[in-house]
Design a protein around this motif. Sequence first.
Motif, short mmCIF file in Angstrom:
data_model
loop_
_atom_site.label_atom_id
_atom_site.label_comp_id
_atom_site.label_asym_id
_atom_site.label_seq_id
_atom_site.Cartn_x
_atom_site.Cartn_y
_atom_site.Cartn_z
N LEU A 75 0.88 -1.27 -0.05
CA LEU A 75 -0.10 -0.02 0.20
C LEU A 75 0.88 1.37 0.08
N VAL A 76 1.99 1.26 0.83
CA VAL A 76 2.89 2.38 0.75
C VAL A 76 3.29 2.56 -0.74
N ALA A 77 3.64 1.52 -1.50
CA ALA A 77 4.00 1.58 -2.72
C ALA A 77 3.09 2.32 -3.77
N GLU A 78 1.96 1.81 -3.53
CA GLU A 78 0.90 2.52 -4.22
C GLU A 78 0.73 4.06 -3.76
N ILE A 79 0.96 4.38 -2.65
CA ILE A 79 0.99 5.86 -2.38
C ILE A 79 2.24 6.37 -3.10
N ALA A 80 3.34 5.96 -2.93
CA ALA A 80 4.48 6.53 -3.54
C ALA A 80 4.39 6.67 -5.11
N ALA A 81 3.64 5.81 -5.55
CA ALA A 81 3.40 6.05 -7.16
C ALA A 81 2.21 6.96 -7.53
N GLY A 82 1.58 7.70 -6.22
CA GLY A 82 0.87 8.75 -6.69
C GLY A 82 -0.53 8.40 -6.63
N ARG A 83 -1.03 7.31 -5.98
CA ARG A 83 -2.13 6.90 -5.84
C ARG A 83 -2.73 7.27 -4.69
N THR A 84 -4.00 7.33 -4.41
CA THR A 84 -4.80 7.72 -3.07
C THR A 84 -5.33 6.22 -2.75
N VAL A 85 -4.94 5.95 -1.43
CA VAL A 85 -5.36 4.84 -0.43
C VAL A 85 -6.34 5.32 0.34
N ALA A 86 -7.37 4.58 0.48
CA ALA A 86 -8.52 4.83 1.58
C ALA A 86 -8.42 3.72 2.52
N LEU A 87 -8.29 3.74 3.79
CA LEU A 87 -8.26 2.77 4.74
C LEU A 87 -9.75 2.56 5.44
N THR A 107 3.42 4.90 6.16
CA THR A 107 3.13 6.09 5.04
C THR A 107 3.87 7.37 5.39
N LEU A 108 3.97 7.78 6.88
CA LEU A 108 4.77 9.13 7.53
C LEU A 108 5.96 8.72 7.27
N ASP A 109 6.68 7.60 7.25
CA ASP A 109 8.10 7.46 7.11
C ASP A 109 8.61 7.59 5.88
N ALA A 110 7.54 7.33 4.95
CA ALA A 110 7.73 7.45 3.38
C ALA A 110 7.64 8.73 3.07
N GLY A 111 7.40 9.69 3.83
CA GLY A 111 7.05 11.06 3.53
C GLY A 111 5.98 11.53 2.64
N ALA A 112 5.13 10.50 2.91
CA ALA A 112 3.65 10.88 2.29
C ALA A 112 2.66 11.49 3.08
N PRO A 113 1.65 12.12 2.74
CA PRO A 113 0.76 12.60 3.60
C PRO A 113 -0.33 11.68 4.02
N VAL A 114 -0.59 12.06 5.26
CA VAL A 114 -1.88 11.22 5.96
C VAL A 114 -2.87 12.13 6.50
N THR A 115 -4.39 11.84 6.00
CA THR A 115 -5.50 12.65 6.45
C THR A 115 -6.67 11.80 6.92
N VAL A 116 -7.56 12.51 7.47
CA VAL A 116 -8.75 11.49 7.60
C VAL A 116 -10.27 12.18 7.67
N ALA A 117 -11.01 11.50 7.46
CA ALA A 117 -12.46 11.73 7.22
C ALA A 117 -12.99 11.12 8.61
N PRO A 118 -13.20 11.93 9.66
CA PRO A 118 -13.58 11.31 10.94
C PRO A 118 -14.87 10.85 10.83
N GLY A 119 -15.43 10.18 11.75
CA GLY A 119 -16.72 9.31 11.76
C GLY A 119 -17.12 9.01 13.26
N PRO A 120 -17.81 8.24 13.29
CA PRO A 120 -18.43 7.67 14.80
C PRO A 120 -17.36 7.10 15.49
N SER A 121 -17.46 7.22 16.76
CA SER A 121 -16.50 6.19 17.57
C SER A 121 -17.17 5.70 18.60
N ALA A 122 -16.77 4.39 19.15
CA ALA A 122 -17.46 3.73 20.09
C ALA A 122 -17.16 4.11 21.54
N VAL A 123 -15.80 4.68 21.46
CA VAL A 123 -15.11 5.21 22.55
C VAL A 123 -16.01 6.17 23.34
#
Length: 283
Positions: A75-87, A107-123
């Motif tokens: 998955l990190v290779a996909e991100i490094a190739a310029g693709r958007t990966v959603a988890l 992903t962070l160690d590879a120097g690529a950005p990480v972002t988030v679309a927040p949602g419900p939390s059981a906690v």
Amino acid sequence: MSENPGQGRLILLGAPLGNPADASARLREHLAAAEVVAAEDTRRLLRLARDLDITVGGRIVSYFEGNEERRTPELVAEIAAGRTVALVTDGGMPSVSDPGYRLVRATLDAGAPVTVAPGPSAVTTALALSGLPCDRFCFEGFLPRSGSARRTRLRALAAEERTLVFFEAPHRIAATLADLVTTFGADRPAAVCRELTKTYEEVLRRPVGELADWATQGEPRGEITLVVAGAPPREAVRPDDEELRAAVAEREATGTSRRDAISEVATEYGLRRREVYAVVHTA
């Protein structure tokens, strides 16, 4: 978050806990647009997509505890190739007692950005429903499966004054509650939150001892979040007069004036200044 054209990135998607109506507009958008969607359970992802009446546009791959280590570099290779990966995980936020941390770190160690679309939390959902104090809390995730290790961990938490939140499996909840009776006492307030946001949502707010009895009547179904009140604040033990005099003398020896030394000691021990003053001047 600013985006650079052609730059790959990882997006963490907060998924509904059980009710598809809780899905955010951004979750829908990213599931439809991401070039790769890594899912904890691909069948549940497709069911969610049907419920939301969307089509997952990208390649779907599984990403769960059993293949996390192997799939992360892919998955990190996909991100490094310029693709958007959603988890996306089965519910809630990736990385919070679910797969995700390893991929975020890589992903962070590879120097690529990480972002988030927040949602419900059981906690936070269980915490709010519990009726217990929410201003300060401690999330412990899943306790150890071994009975002895679980009791050791609970003993270490018994004096914690913040509200505690745990995840637990249905087949272990009875043993966990029994261990809580042993380590926290039967009277500690708690809440078992089961099947949050789903049709058969249930919240039982009772002392730990009563919840332990409830759990022996049959194994409950569904995902469980357990919220337990913190320990009562421990009463401060007032130091004896000799300790107070020694504390003031120690500060005076470093050049602090007696007036300031008395004020500092009073603050440190939670006493009134005149109380420390009286002790020092009646020696």
